[in-house]
Design a protein around this motif. Structure first.
Motif, mmCIF file in Angstrom:
data_model
loop_
_atom_site.group_PDB
_atom_site.id
_atom_site.type_symbol
_atom_site.label_atom_id
_atom_site.label_comp_id
_atom_site.label_asym_id
_atom_site.label_seq_id
_atom_site.Cartn_x
_atom_site.Cartn_y
_atom_site.Cartn_z
ATOM 1 N N MET A 5 72.486 75.461 -33.401
ATOM 2 C CA MET A 5 71.520 75.565 -34.307
ATOM 3 C C MET A 5 70.993 74.242 -35.153
ATOM 4 O O MET A 5 69.801 74.168 -35.698
ATOM 5 N N MET A 6 71.877 73.262 -34.981
ATOM 6 C CA MET A 6 71.164 71.758 -35.430
ATOM 7 C C MET A 6 70.175 71.411 -34.655
ATOM 8 O O MET A 6 69.132 70.868 -35.266
ATOM 9 N N HIS A 7 70.343 71.715 -33.453
ATOM 10 C CA HIS A 7 69.122 71.123 -32.554
ATOM 11 C C HIS A 7 67.837 72.070 -32.940
ATOM 12 O O HIS A 7 66.659 71.317 -33.069
ATOM 13 N N VAL A 8 68.029 73.077 -33.063
ATOM 14 C CA VAL A 8 66.809 74.105 -33.402
ATOM 15 C C VAL A 8 66.261 73.618 -34.900
ATOM 16 O O VAL A 8 65.018 73.295 -34.985
ATOM 17 N N LEU A 9 67.073 73.245 -35.794
ATOM 18 C CA LEU A 9 66.616 72.841 -37.075
ATOM 19 C C LEU A 9 66.023 71.541 -37.003
ATOM 20 O O LEU A 9 64.896 71.222 -37.867
ATOM 21 N N ALA A 10 66.466 70.580 -36.094
ATOM 22 C CA ALA A 10 65.955 69.200 -35.952
ATOM 23 C C ALA A 10 64.618 69.288 -35.617
ATOM 24 O O ALA A 10 63.608 68.602 -35.897
ATOM 25 N N LYS A 11 64.601 70.283 -34.267
ATOM 26 C CA LYS A 11 63.201 70.306 -33.731
ATOM 27 C C LYS A 11 62.267 70.803 -34.850
ATOM 28 O O LYS A 11 61.131 70.368 -34.663
ATOM 29 N N LEU A 12 62.467 71.884 -35.492
ATOM 30 C CA LEU A 12 61.652 72.407 -36.571
ATOM 31 C C LEU A 12 61.281 71.171 -37.875
ATOM 32 O O LEU A 12 60.210 71.189 -38.292
ATOM 33 N N ILE A 13 62.163 70.518 -38.118
ATOM 34 C CA ILE A 13 62.083 69.529 -39.074
ATOM 35 C C ILE A 13 61.090 68.368 -38.360
ATOM 36 O O ILE A 13 60.206 68.057 -39.385
ATOM 37 N N SER A 14 61.231 68.118 -37.288
ATOM 38 C CA SER A 14 60.504 66.962 -36.785
ATOM 39 C C SER A 14 59.029 67.409 -36.328
ATOM 40 O O SER A 14 57.824 66.910 -36.774
ATOM 41 N N CYS A 15 58.833 68.713 -35.681
ATOM 42 C CA CYS A 15 57.478 69.368 -35.483
ATOM 43 C C CYS A 15 56.742 69.621 -36.652
ATOM 44 O O CYS A 15 55.546 69.197 -36.734
ATOM 45 N N HIS A 16 57.241 70.187 -37.587
ATOM 46 C CA HIS A 16 56.428 70.573 -38.595
ATOM 47 C C HIS A 16 56.612 69.576 -40.160
ATOM 48 O O HIS A 16 55.941 69.859 -41.107
ATOM 49 N N GLU A 17 57.149 68.469 -39.945
ATOM 50 C CA GLU A 17 57.475 67.490 -40.725
ATOM 51 C C GLU A 17 58.015 68.050 -42.137
ATOM 52 O O GLU A 17 57.413 67.788 -43.349
ATOM 53 N N LEU A 18 59.072 68.790 -41.903
ATOM 54 C CA LEU A 18 59.652 69.421 -43.038
ATOM 55 C C LEU A 18 60.543 68.403 -43.750
ATOM 56 O O LEU A 18 61.164 67.500 -43.160
ATOM 57 N N ILE A 19 60.946 68.668 -45.194
ATOM 58 C CA ILE A 19 61.868 67.974 -45.777
ATOM 59 C C ILE A 19 62.979 69.000 -46.277
ATOM 60 O O ILE A 19 62.939 69.566 -47.239
#
Length: 98
Positions: free
Chosen positions: A12-26
């Motif tokens: 789940m942390m891997h998926v969240l990290a990918k989402l954060i980096s791809c969409h530049e989320l904060i």
């Protein structure tokens, strides 16, 4: 609190990290959550450090990653750590600052 096995939380942390980096989320609470697992002799420390690197992007304010950076520096980059641990810590800090 999560009752899932650690492997599931890691995924789940891997998926969240990918989402954060791809969409530049904060996501402010994600970085302190990662901090609790930053120990050099943790079983999946390399996977956790990869997650940290993936979750950092250029649009993230420095005050969100600074505590995590300081935790990595204090646990991995010190005179009592093994040379391999210091190398891993330095490479992680370098990739976070890119």
């Amino acid at each position: 609190k999560s009752h899932e096995r650690f492997e599931i939380r890691l995924l789940m942390m891997h998926v969240l990290a990918k989402l954060i980096s791809c969409h530049e989320l904060i996501v402010m609470n994600f970085y302190p959550y990662l901090e609790r697992y930053m120990e050099p002799y943790h079983r999946d420390v390399t996977q956790l450090l990869i997650i940290v690197i993936e979750a950092c992007h250029k649009m993230m304010p420095p005050e969100f990653c600074q505590p995590l950076l300081m935790t990595i520096a204090s646990h991995f980059i010190n005179d009592k750590a093994d040379p391999d641990v210091i190398t891993i810590g330095l490479n992680t800090v370098r990739e976070m600052c890119r």
